[in-house]
Every structure is written in structure tokens, then in C-alpha cells.
Design a protein around this motif. Sequence first.
Motif, PDB file in Angstrom:
ATOM      1  N   UNK A 174       0.943  -1.346  -0.345  1.00 52.96           N
ATOM      2  CA  UNK A 174       0.178   0.117   0.256  1.00 52.96           C
ATOM      3  C   UNK A 174       0.836   1.075   0.103  1.00 52.96           C
ATOM      4  N   UNK A 175       2.354   0.839  -0.058  1.00 55.77           N
ATOM      5  CA  UNK A 175       3.466   1.978   0.142  1.00 55.77           C
ATOM      6  C   UNK A 175       2.545   3.061   1.838  1.00 55.77           C
ATOM      7  N   UNK A 176       2.435   2.964   2.685  1.00 55.87           N
ATOM      8  CA  UNK A 176       2.465   3.139   3.807  1.00 55.87           C
ATOM      9  C   UNK A 176       3.547   4.394   3.563  1.00 55.87           C
ATOM     10  N   UNK A 177       3.188   5.596   4.452  1.00 57.32           N
ATOM     11  CA  UNK A 177       4.057   6.804   5.011  1.00 57.32           C
ATOM     12  C   UNK A 177       4.600   5.883   6.187  1.00 57.32           C
ATOM     13  N   UNK A 201      16.618 -11.280  10.606  1.00 55.58           N
ATOM     14  CA  UNK A 201      16.241 -10.572   9.679  1.00 55.58           C
ATOM     15  C   UNK A 201      15.030  -9.643   9.396  1.00 55.58           C
ATOM     16  N   UNK A 202      14.256  -9.966  10.940  1.00 59.53           N
ATOM     17  CA  UNK A 202      12.494  -8.888  10.557  1.00 59.53           C
ATOM     18  C   UNK A 202      13.485  -7.550  10.808  1.00 59.53           C
ATOM     19  N   UNK A 203      14.236  -7.515  11.138  1.00 57.58           N
ATOM     20  CA  UNK A 203      15.246  -6.231  12.079  1.00 57.58           C
ATOM     21  C   UNK A 203      15.544  -5.429  10.968  1.00 57.58           C
ATOM     22  N   UNK A 204      16.104  -6.323  10.476  1.00 59.67           N
ATOM     23  CA  UNK A 204      16.985  -6.146   9.085  1.00 59.67           C
ATOM     24  C   UNK A 204      15.924  -5.631   7.726  1.00 59.67           C
ATOM     25  N   UNK A 205      14.378  -5.833   7.495  1.00 62.82           N
ATOM     26  CA  UNK A 205      13.924  -5.874   7.317  1.00 62.82           C
ATOM     27  C   UNK A 205      13.169  -4.487   6.774  1.00 62.82           C
ATOM     28  N   UNK A 206      13.306  -4.416   8.810  1.00 65.36           N
ATOM     29  CA  UNK A 206      12.384  -3.208   9.159  1.00 65.36           C
ATOM     30  C   UNK A 206      14.094  -1.481   8.687  1.00 65.36           C
ATOM     31  N   UNK A 207      14.758  -2.183   8.980  1.00 66.62           N
ATOM     32  CA  UNK A 207      15.856  -0.631   9.090  1.00 66.62           C
ATOM     33  C   UNK A 207      16.206  -0.662   7.273  1.00 66.62           C
ATOM     34  N   UNK A 208      15.474  -2.346   6.412  1.00 69.84           N
ATOM     35  CA  UNK A 208      15.095  -1.488   5.130  1.00 69.84           C
ATOM     36  C   UNK A 208      13.483  -0.505   4.373  1.00 69.84           C
ATOM     37  N   UNK A 209      12.605  -0.301   5.383  1.00 66.39           N
ATOM     38  CA  UNK A 209      11.570   0.197   4.601  1.00 66.39           C
ATOM     39  C   UNK A 209      11.980   1.488   5.722  1.00 66.39           C
ATOM     40  N   UNK A 210      12.493   1.522   6.438  1.00 70.73           N
ATOM     41  CA  UNK A 210      12.919   2.688   7.161  1.00 70.73           C
ATOM     42  C   UNK A 210      13.648   3.873   6.583  1.00 70.73           C
ATOM     43  N   UNK A 211      15.079   3.487   5.218  1.00 75.15           N
ATOM     44  CA  UNK A 211      15.963   3.595   4.535  1.00 75.15           C
ATOM     45  C   UNK A 211      14.888   4.436   3.257  1.00 75.15           C
ATOM     46  N   UNK A 212      13.711   3.675   3.120  1.00 77.35           N
ATOM     47  CA  UNK A 212      13.323   3.764   2.168  1.00 77.35           C
ATOM     48  C   UNK A 212      12.319   4.730   2.077  1.00 77.35           C
ATOM     49  N   UNK A 213      12.781   5.404   3.157  1.00 77.76           N
ATOM     50  CA  UNK A 213      11.236   6.697   3.646  1.00 77.76           C
ATOM     51  C   UNK A 213      10.224   5.906   4.485  1.00 77.76           C
ATOM     52  N   UNK A 214       9.820   5.114   4.733  1.00 76.70           N
ATOM     53  CA  UNK A 214       8.904   4.446   6.226  1.00 76.70           C
ATOM     54  C   UNK A 214       8.752   4.883   7.611  1.00 76.70           C
ATOM     55  N   UNK A 215       8.360   5.490   7.692  1.00 72.72           N
ATOM     56  CA  UNK A 215       8.050   5.419   9.454  1.00 72.72           C
ATOM     57  C   UNK A 215       7.535   3.926  10.154  1.00 72.72           C
ATOM     58  N   UNK A 216       8.226   3.689  10.884  1.00 69.92           N
ATOM     59  CA  UNK A 216       8.119   2.447  11.441  1.00 69.92           C
ATOM     60  C   UNK A 216       7.550   2.538  13.971  1.00 69.92           C
TER      61      UNK A 216
END
Length: 282
Positions: A159-162, A180-195
Motif C-alpha cells: 500500500x506504500x504507507x508512510x 531478518x525481520x529487523x533488517x527488513x524494517x531497517x530497509x523500509x526505514x531507509x526508503x522513507x517508511x516510518x515504523x
Amino acid sequence: MTESALLALRGASFAYEDGPVVLDDLDFDVHEGRALALLGRNGSGKTTLMRLLSGGLRPRAGTLAVEGRPVAYDRKGLTRLRTTVQLVVQDPDDQLFAASVAQDVSFGPLNLGLSDAEVRARVAEALAALDITALADRPTHLLSYGQRKRTTIAGAVAMRPRVLILDEPTAGLDPDGQERLLATLDGLRATGTTVVMATHDVDLALRWADDAALLTPSGAHTGPTAVVLARTDLLQRAGLRLPWGVAAARLLRTQGLLDETAEGPRTAEDLAALAVGVAPPR
């Protein structure tokens, strides 16, 4: 609390039908680009707060605003909110329903009325972000628990959420799955997603989050993670223990092994680096 919050609850109260008040006159902010850990004892209102932020519940009093604009709880307003904020619940089986991984991940984008090409692009992007491209055609009932978790998160990411809100995302995962999940979340944060992550794990919160919000009977207390999670009074009210990293830092300082202004260890690797005189990475 500031005017610049991406999401802001103001004076929010909520009670379930025939139940006690869960949240009362709550102010709560989510700031863009900041990883936020949400902590509190069972029954403190974490799940209710996450559902209020994502539009699954409407406050009985108070307002929710996105970039200062109050949310309208009609179809148009809720669609706008849900393209900005996505919630992933703790149990993946509560959200998975399609026959295959790709079908499940495509559900949200299809409901936005996007073209087939755009839906395919979003599904491919989300599967890649969660490292489950190889599972695209796998029946969801044949997935492992960790794979089901990743699939539900991929559905939200498509959904490409912010803002991505996760309820206990590491619960039930083995140590490798958590990493692995934390690494994925770091990747999402790097592309602009607030977690935003709800968790009971104070050590995980200290390690991962920029800010921590403790839900206590007196309200939410939010600030830089290392500062908030060193407040033993707040931790006690929130039904939480002191993170080991905070305790280790206090011991190191009393022994003259860590400067008062230096950050303490957040992980075992940080502590090992300090032991050999190497500043831990940040």
C-alpha cells in the motif's frame, strides 16, 4: 508534542461498548522518520491506540490528524488515512485470507483501483522488500509462521504507507527470524517508511527505536529511547523491567569505565566492543 507530527491524536478518549475507558484525553504524536517503540503492560491500551492511529477505531472524543489535517471518518477520509497508515496485527492468520502469497499481497492495491500493471509492480516491490519473492505462488496455508508474518507485512508495504504500525512483530519468531525481520524494517526505514512497533521487549526497544512511548495509567510518556527506558518510575508504572543495556551502562559508569556523556551499550555486541576499547557503531 509539536505541530510537525505526521500523525497526531489530540484529547483522544475511547471505551469499548459496556466496558471501562481504555484511553482518556490522550495526546500522542508519530513523527516522520523516527522509529517508535510502543510499550506497556497488557490492558494498557496499546492495541486500542494502534487501531485509533490506523482508523480501525474512531475516538469517542478528540481528533486524529494527518499532517495537521483532521481525519474524516467517511469513505474518502478513511481511504486517505489507510494509504498513509497501515497496521499489521500480531497474529498473521488474522490477516491472511487469499489462496497464494501474491494474491494476498495484491488485495490492498487492487482495492485502490490501480491498474493491473501498477498492482503487479507494487506486489513485486513488496515481496522483494520482505525477501519473499520466491514465495509468490506458494499457498498461504503452506507457509511457516515467519513466512506468514512476512507476507502480512508485505501486504501492508504494497500500500506504500508512510507509517507502518506493527503489533508485536517479533513475537513467535526464532532469533534468526527476528534478526531478518529487523533488517527488513531497517530497509523500509531507509526508503522513507516510518515504523511504529508495539512490543513488550524493552531490550529490543532500546536497541531498535529512536523514541519510546510508555503507556501508563497517567498517560503516554514519549521521548528518546535511552532516556525514557532509564526512568525506573515510568517503567514500574508501565509494568516493565529495566533494559539490561541501561543497567550495564550504569554499572560501567560507577566503575569509571564509561564516560557520563557517552552512550551505553544497546546490544551484546556493543558491550563486547566497549570491552576492547572500540566505540560501538551507531
